[in-house]
Scaffold this active site. Structure first.
Site, mmCIF file in Angstrom:
data_model
loop_
_atom_site.group_PDB
_atom_site.id
_atom_site.type_symbol
_atom_site.label_atom_id
_atom_site.label_comp_id
_atom_site.label_asym_id
_atom_site.label_seq_id
_atom_site.Cartn_x
_atom_site.Cartn_y
_atom_site.Cartn_z
ATOM 1 C CG ASP A 72 -2.006 7.445 0.130
ATOM 2 O OD1 ASP A 72 -1.086 8.392 0.019
ATOM 3 O OD2 ASP A 72 -2.626 6.773 -0.933
ATOM 4 C CG ASP A 88 -1.650 1.211 1.467
ATOM 5 O OD1 ASP A 88 -2.156 1.641 0.463
ATOM 6 O OD2 ASP A 88 -1.674 1.623 2.589
#
Length: 201
Positions: free
Chosen positions: A11, A9
């Site tokens: 953020d 991922d």
């Protein structure tokens, strides 16, 4: 030869989880810190109407992403991993933000084998399609779903907004150095030992 495929991922995982805090404080005349965001849903966490938060986020998203600092240790560990593993960045960001995202990676000198903005928090299909062996995430629900559906280990980066209970194959870490310690143990033994075994002295 690279063998393992890492789903990552962006953020709150590669970027510092506090990246959006200054933007929130300015827009809503607040004085919060990351510790005040105890739910992933910002509207709920800050008691702001969902519509108002959505309008603000849509308008501010590009600025947040283009200026986000790296999380502690991310640059060093990802650079190290790039030599050994396939790094596949899979993000819930919407596709129109691809150019901003690519530029940010170039500026931060983070290289990758694949970058995919799926526009949804449901990363299971993307992780399946990319044959991910392990995933790195900050959103609690994502981590649990990926671990349970795909039966793979998931490294969950510890934040105030992801403190709900986790299953055995989701492992909490405080930074990328702890994530790397987990990975090295996993490569050697095919198992990941939960913290505090990896806590730094």
């Amino acid at each position: 030869m690279k063998e393992k495929r890492f789903g990552i991922d962006i953020d709150g995982t590669v970027t510092c989880p506090a990246s959006l805090v200054p933007f929130i404080n300015e827009a809503f005349s607040l004085n919060i810190t990351l510790q005040d965001i105890t739910k992933y849903d910002l509207a709920e966490a800050l008691n702001i109407s969902p519509d108002k938060m959505r309008i603000w986020f849509d308008a501010t998203e590009p600025d947040i992403y283009s200026s986000s600092p790296l999380a502690e240790g991310a640059a060093a560990i990802l650079s190290k991993w790039q030599q050994q593993f396939h790094l596949l960045f899979i993000s819930a960001r919407r596709r129109h933000l691809l150019e901003i995202t690519e530029t940010w990676f170039q500026e931060k000198k983070i290289t990758y084998d694949h970058l995919e903005l799926i526009g949804s928090h449901n990363k299971i299909e993307a992780a399946k399609r990319n044959k991910v062996d392990i995933f790195f995430e900050d959103k609690h629900d994502n981590a649990v779903m990926l671990a349970e559906e795909l039966r793979i280990p998931v490294i969950l980066f510890n934040t105030p907004y992801n403190q709900d209970p986790i299953p055995e194959n989701v492992i909490r870490v405080d930074d990328w150095y702890e994530a790397d310690a987990c990975v090295q143990q996993w490569i050697k033994t095919n198992e990941i030992t939960p913290l505090p075994a990896y806590k730094k002295a």
